[in-house]
Design a protein around this motif. Structure first.
Motif, PDB file in Angstrom:
ATOM      1  N   TYR A  35       1.001  -1.353   2.181  1.00 27.28           N
ATOM      2  CA  TYR A  35       1.454  -0.117   2.815  1.00 27.28           C
ATOM      3  C   TYR A  35       1.136  -0.118   4.307  1.00 27.28           C
ATOM      4  CZ  TYR A  35       2.620   1.569  -1.795  1.00 27.28           C
ATOM      5  OH  TYR A  35       3.193   1.700  -3.037  1.00 27.28           O
ATOM      6  N   TYR A  73      -2.317   7.530  -2.220  1.00 18.95           N
ATOM      7  CA  TYR A  73      -1.359   6.931  -3.149  1.00 18.95           C
ATOM      8  C   TYR A  73      -1.033   7.947  -4.229  1.00 18.95           C
ATOM      9  CZ  TYR A  73      -3.010   2.823  -0.692  1.00 18.95           C
ATOM     10  OH  TYR A  73      -3.343   1.930   0.295  1.00 18.95           O
ATOM     11  N   VAL A 103       6.238   7.812   2.074  1.00 18.03           N
ATOM     12  CA  VAL A 103       6.965   6.726   1.419  1.00 18.03           C
ATOM     13  C   VAL A 103       7.596   7.282   0.151  1.00 18.03           C
ATOM     14  CG1 VAL A 103       6.825   4.418   0.397  1.00 18.03           C
ATOM     15  CG2 VAL A 103       5.359   5.013   2.345  1.00 18.03           C
TER      16      VAL A 103
END
Length: 142
Positions: A35, A73, A103
């Motif tokens: 990431y 996350y 994301v």
């Protein structure tokens, strides 16, 4: 970190990619360290879309090392998924700049994968802090 539904910086970019096999771990999901690379690639695209590359920023005597990074996350991205990294500048300091990231993955970039931020010091070629140059701020706010 800027969650979906909260105001995201108006000047933004959307970096798209397909997850490669080499970006996944033994569990078949994107390895967490990738990431940071995606964030870096989206920052590069952000600058290029405004007519300036990171290389040109450095040629002008300004370095932007990462000072701090945070990632939350939410859900795993997997091999061959089409993901989008949204990036924009969320804060300017006297000698720093902070990027925000979101994301998204399938279906159709509707699933939030992670949120992140990176704070960058603004330094000269010797690593000495310098004020953010006006030309950089002007270009980035386009």
């Amino acid at each position: 970190m800027i969650r979906p539904g909260e105001p995201f910086p108006e000047a933004d970019t959307r970096f798209e990619l397909y997850v490669s096999y080499g970006e996944t771990d033994a569990m078949g999901v994107v390895y967490y360290g990738n990431y940071a690379h995606w964030f870096e690639r989206s920052r590069g695209q952000y600058l290029r879309e405004r007519g300036l590359s990171y290389a040109e920023v450095e040629r002008r005597g300004v370095m932007l090392p990462v000072r701090e990074m945070a990632v939350r996350y939410i859900s795993p991205a997997r091999y061959d998924e089409h993901v989008v990294v949204r990036a924009g500048i969320s804060q300017w300091g006297r000698a720093s700049v902070t990027f925000a990231y979101q994301v998204f993955g399938p279906p159709e970039h509707s699933r939030l994968v992670c949120l992140g931020t990176t704070q960058h010091a603004c330094v000269d070629a010797n690593g000495k802090p310098v004020a953010v140059p006006g030309w950089l701020k002007e270009i980035c706010l386009k």
